[in-house]
Write an enzyme that holds these catalytic residues in place. Structure first.
Site, short mmCIF file in Angstrom:
data_model
loop_
_atom_site.label_atom_id
_atom_site.label_comp_id
_atom_site.label_asym_id
_atom_site.label_seq_id
_atom_site.Cartn_x
_atom_site.Cartn_y
_atom_site.Cartn_z
N ASP A 109 -2.00 2.02 -4.81
CA ASP A 109 -3.25 2.49 -4.23
C ASP A 109 -4.32 1.42 -4.37
O ASP A 109 -4.25 0.54 -5.24
CB ASP A 109 -3.72 3.78 -4.92
CG ASP A 109 -2.74 4.93 -4.69
OD1 ASP A 109 -2.09 4.95 -3.63
OD2 ASP A 109 -2.64 5.80 -5.58
N HIS A 150 0.81 -1.22 0.00
CA HIS A 150 0.00 0.00 0.00
C HIS A 150 0.85 1.28 0.00
O HIS A 150 0.32 2.38 -0.15
CB HIS A 150 -0.93 0.00 1.21
CG HIS A 150 -2.25 0.66 0.95
ND1 HIS A 150 -2.48 1.46 -0.15
CD2 HIS A 150 -3.42 0.66 1.66
CE1 HIS A 150 -3.72 1.91 -0.11
NE2 HIS A 150 -4.31 1.44 0.98
#
Length: 437
Positions: A412, A408
């Site tokens: 995204d 992450h």
């Protein structure tokens, strides 16, 4: 006679040290030239160390799990001739070779013809009546495992035999559960115990298992991945009915001996190549120390494979340049090498993205751990026939979930979803996998 010291050889790849994972010999063994002495592990490749000479093992310089520097002495042998250790040379120091625990000494009576077990002046407790068969019942639950021999002196054994007591039923309070006269007295004083209907017994055993070799490498890699990568997991179901029909049809054709039987994985690999072409930043390694993302043109897919030794990840290189059957053939070759332990360091490294699959054991949903320093991993769950609504009725369809994790920090949630949805679309319409451009 002389002595010959064997040092850990250079195992290649610029490795400065290796972990000792197995001894094939022990002190006192006679070995011939080329006899395998030990096995060491570097990264995920295991290398065997042969003996260059014939001789008797005098000393082993490390224990299982130790990390040994290249050039360090690991074995000393007595050999014919001068050897390579000259008078005045320093003798290498290292821990003693692993030895088995010493056996307890048996108590032998001074007069073998006369048992020294029972002192005449000592009054023995009256034994409880023996059960049919000559063995006194102590209940179903025994204090030791089936087949485990109780430790006791000859004197204690004689008392138990005369009293019709099965020593396997007597708990011992001495070292390693050794049974003494006081344990026998306490057992006799208790009398017959009501047996447990279930036959269940307590097990207070604690076994310490040293984490070495491949298992330690896996533990270190998983700990690093979870400590440094904030994972996001995205799960989506895929209708693979059409794909399974196509796969079955292609396998029935068998146009050439060079074409292997196809599984689902080659289709997934080719779908990933097409999806990566649209999102190349998912085919990357993240050097978080340097703050650099290395994005690769070549798609090198690691396939997490379970072996008898543990989890390894053989790598199919340049999947973008392989067709469906080439992917299948390379998968089969690497899987066999991984299971047999013959996979090379090159075959177990260099992946840019990974697939993890447990096949029929894949569960409904998983949360895969990213293969550090990659940024994405695709998890395949088990295939199941489920009723699906087609707008007018429920129809049976072959369904499978993809459980995929992403770094992450660099991927995204939206990009992760787009990537999985693209793979889903290609697998549900498998003809699109073969369309170029």
């Amino acid at each position: 006679m002389g002595e010959h010291v064997i040092r850990l050889p250079d195992v290649g790849e610029g490795v400065a040290e290796a972990e000792l994972v197995e001894w094939h010999v022990k002190v006192g063994d006679m070995v011939r030239e080329d006899t395998v002495l030990a096995a060491v592990m570097t990264d995920k490749a295991t290398v065997e160390i042969p003996s260059p000479v014939e001789g008797e093992i005098l000393w082993l310089g490390a224990e299982i799990g130790d990390t040994v520097a290249i050039g360090s002495p690991i074995v000393r042998l007595k050999v014919a001739g001068e050897g390579n250790v000259q008078e005045g040379d320093a003798t290498p120091e290292a821990p003693e070779a692993p030895q088995l625990p010493p056996q307890e000494k048996k108590v032998v009576p001074d007069n073998p013809a006369k048992p020294a077990a029972v002192e005449p002046e000592k009054k023995q407790p009256v034994a409880a009546p023996a059960q049919p068969g000559g063995t006194r019942s102590a209940g179903i639950g025994a204090p030791r495992r089936e087949g485990e021999k109780p430790l006791a002196s000859p004197a204690v054994r004689l008392r138990a035999r005369e009293a019709g007591i099965d020593l396997r039923q007597v708990p011992g309070s001495g070292p390693a559960g050794r049974i003494g006269h006081e344990d026998l007295d306490a057992f006799i004083a208790r009398g017959p115990q009501p047996g447990k209907v279930s036959g269940l017994v307590r097990n207070d055993r604690v076994e310490e298992i040293k984490v070495v070799g491949l298992r330690r490498k896996i533990a270190e890699k998983m700990q690093l991945a979870k400590a440094r990568i904030p994972h996001i997991t995205y799960v989506e179901e895929v209708d693979v009915t059409a794909l399974e029909d196509l796969r079955a049809g292609l396998n029935k054709q068998k146009p050439g001996a060079d074409r292997p039987k196809l599984t689902l994985l080659p289709f997934l690999m080719r779908a990933m190549v097409k999806a990566i072409a649209e999102q190349p930043h998912l085919n990357a390694l993240y050097d978080d120390d340097a703050g650099i993302i290395r994005q690769y043109g070549g798609v090198h897919i690691g396939i997490a494979a379970q072996t008898a030794s543990g989890l390894v990840v053989p790598v199919v290189k340049h999947v973008e340049a392989r067709d469906l059957w080439e992917c299948g053939a390379e998968l089969n070759r690497l899987a066999e090498a991984a299971k047999s332990g013959t996979a090379t360091r090159e075959e177990l490294s260099g992946s840019t993205i990974t697939i993890t699959s447990l096949g029929a054991m894949g569960g409904v949903v998983t949360t895969p751990v990213i293969n550090y320093p990659e940024v994405a991993i695709i998890g395949v769950n088990k295939m199941m026939v489920r009723p699906m609504w087609d707008g007018t009725q429920f129809v049976p369809r072959k369904m499978m979930n993809l459980s995929s994790s992403f770094d992450h920090r660099v991927i995204d949630g939206w990009d992760a979803a787009v990537f999985v949805q693209r793979i889903k679309a290609l697998l549900e319409t498998p003809a699109m996998i073969f369309v170029e451009g």
